[in-house]
Scaffold this motif. Sequence first.
Motif, PDB file in Angstrom:
ATOM      1  N   ALA A 193       0.534  -1.098   0.490  1.00  0.00           N
ATOM      2  CA  ALA A 193       0.064   0.104   0.081  1.00  0.00           C
ATOM      3  C   ALA A 193       0.715   1.403  -0.012  1.00  0.00           C
ATOM      4  O   ALA A 193       0.688   2.068  -0.822  1.00  0.00           O
ATOM      5  CB  ALA A 193      -0.588   0.213   0.820  1.00  0.00           C
ATOM      6  N   ASN A 194       2.269   1.301   0.470  1.00  0.00           N
ATOM      7  CA  ASN A 194       3.082   2.705   0.492  1.00  0.00           C
ATOM      8  C   ASN A 194       3.135   2.958  -0.666  1.00  0.00           C
ATOM      9  O   ASN A 194       4.221   3.535  -1.079  1.00  0.00           O
ATOM     10  CB  ASN A 194       3.441   2.705   1.711  1.00  0.00           C
ATOM     11  CG  ASN A 194       3.304   2.278   3.156  1.00  0.00           C
ATOM     12  OD1 ASN A 194       2.421   2.947   3.433  1.00  0.00           O
ATOM     13  ND2 ASN A 194       4.123   1.531   4.468  1.00  0.00           N
ATOM     14  N   GLY A 195       3.396   1.518  -1.641  1.00  0.00           N
ATOM     15  CA  GLY A 195       4.587   1.873  -2.389  1.00  0.00           C
ATOM     16  C   GLY A 195       3.629   2.457  -3.505  1.00  0.00           C
ATOM     17  O   GLY A 195       4.282   2.392  -4.771  1.00  0.00           O
ATOM     18  N   LEU A 196       2.424   1.936  -3.422  1.00  0.00           N
ATOM     19  CA  LEU A 196       1.254   3.020  -4.534  1.00  0.00           C
ATOM     20  C   LEU A 196       1.718   4.604  -4.806  1.00  0.00           C
ATOM     21  O   LEU A 196       2.560   4.841  -5.329  1.00  0.00           O
ATOM     22  CB  LEU A 196      -0.320   2.660  -4.215  1.00  0.00           C
ATOM     23  CG  LEU A 196      -0.527   1.755  -4.104  1.00  0.00           C
ATOM     24  CD1 LEU A 196      -2.256   1.483  -3.657  1.00  0.00           C
ATOM     25  CD2 LEU A 196      -0.700   0.505  -5.635  1.00  0.00           C
ATOM     26  N   GLU A 197       2.121   5.273  -3.433  1.00  0.00           N
ATOM     27  CA  GLU A 197       2.471   6.618  -3.491  1.00  0.00           C
ATOM     28  C   GLU A 197       3.852   7.021  -3.791  1.00  0.00           C
ATOM     29  O   GLU A 197       3.728   7.873  -4.894  1.00  0.00           O
ATOM     30  CB  GLU A 197       1.752   7.536  -2.234  1.00  0.00           C
ATOM     31  CG  GLU A 197       1.999   8.814  -2.240  1.00  0.00           C
ATOM     32  CD  GLU A 197       1.792   9.140  -0.194  1.00  0.00           C
ATOM     33  OE1 GLU A 197       1.969  10.205  -0.346  1.00  0.00           O
ATOM     34  OE2 GLU A 197       1.271   8.413   0.156  1.00  0.00           O
ATOM     35  N   ARG A 198       4.210   6.041  -3.354  1.00  0.00           N
ATOM     36  CA  ARG A 198       5.520   6.120  -4.186  1.00  0.00           C
ATOM     37  C   ARG A 198       5.355   5.712  -5.740  1.00  0.00           C
ATOM     38  O   ARG A 198       7.144   6.337  -5.933  1.00  0.00           O
ATOM     39  CB  ARG A 198       6.551   5.253  -3.517  1.00  0.00           C
ATOM     40  CG  ARG A 198       7.887   5.392  -4.130  1.00  0.00           C
ATOM     41  CD  ARG A 198       9.424   4.408  -3.514  1.00  0.00           C
ATOM     42  NE  ARG A 198       8.419   2.574  -2.826  1.00  0.00           N
ATOM     43  CZ  ARG A 198       8.866   2.063  -3.977  1.00  0.00           C
ATOM     44  NH1 ARG A 198       9.559   2.148  -5.511  1.00  0.00           N
ATOM     45  NH2 ARG A 198       8.030   0.389  -4.377  1.00  0.00           N
ATOM     46  N   LEU A 199       4.897   5.498  -6.211  1.00  0.00           N
ATOM     47  CA  LEU A 199       5.010   5.199  -7.666  1.00  0.00           C
ATOM     48  C   LEU A 199       3.923   6.076  -8.354  1.00  0.00           C
ATOM     49  O   LEU A 199       3.806   6.067  -9.513  1.00  0.00           O
ATOM     50  CB  LEU A 199       4.611   3.944  -8.419  1.00  0.00           C
ATOM     51  CG  LEU A 199       5.482   2.851  -7.766  1.00  0.00           C
ATOM     52  CD1 LEU A 199       5.473   1.450  -8.726  1.00  0.00           C
ATOM     53  CD2 LEU A 199       7.044   2.821  -8.718  1.00  0.00           C
TER      54      LEU A 199
END
Length: 266
Positions: A150-156
């Motif tokens: 879930a945290n990786g979505l904002e990073r991408l």
Amino acid sequence: MAAAQHPPRKGGPNTASKAGAWTIWLTVGLVVAGCVGVGIVNGGGDSDKVSPPTAQERDDTVAVLARSSASQGVCYGWELKDYFGYGDPVSVGSNLGNGVAVEDNPSCPRWLQVSVRIYYPSESSDSDDNAYVDVNGSSDFSSTELLRIANGLERLGVTEKVFVDDPGWAATRAAVMLPLLAVEAGAVEPAATPAPAAAQPSPLPDPGSDLWRDRWGYLLAAGGLLLVTALLITVGVVQRRRQRRGVVPAQRAGAATAASRTPENA
């Protein structure tokens, strides 16, 4: 004489109290109806409606998730809901097709799904628009792995603002990123890359004849001698022809002189 009896007067204290109660209830009803009407008007605008993904976005997402699911053995999907909505979600889909959820699906023992709830408050509210994004999965995925995904979505680049501005596109975009983020989190093995086919070895050159390989020097010398001999013969023939051309004119000149002599000149 007996005193005259007067009939009882109408509209006593009980009648007045009933009229006051009806007035109060009528006022309360009007206020409630007005509030409900304002809520319906404010909540029925297009600006507060959660937009689903387009048909093209859904079809493209299903195709990508189908390839990832086939190579990784995990079902991937998305679910988009209105925060105030009840019943069916605004949009749902997965690698199994548009409208097919992966959660509690017998065809998906392992699954990951991005769940999005969009909050659009009324115009009279001081609250801001919000998007609540979660990544859910089957029981074999730990809460730590789901949180990393879930945290990786904002990073991408799929941030809360993107979800608020275009919920449908953002939900399908986040679903497409699930396979990559699952591999980064160590929750899923990367897709196996097919090994390239081994190149066929090039055939060896023709070894040729043993006669040419063992005696090539003699053959080369013989060829050189033949070439020199042919050259000498050619030169001799040319010189012979030139000599013959020089003799013939001389003979013809002598014959002409002899013919010009007559008995008288003699």
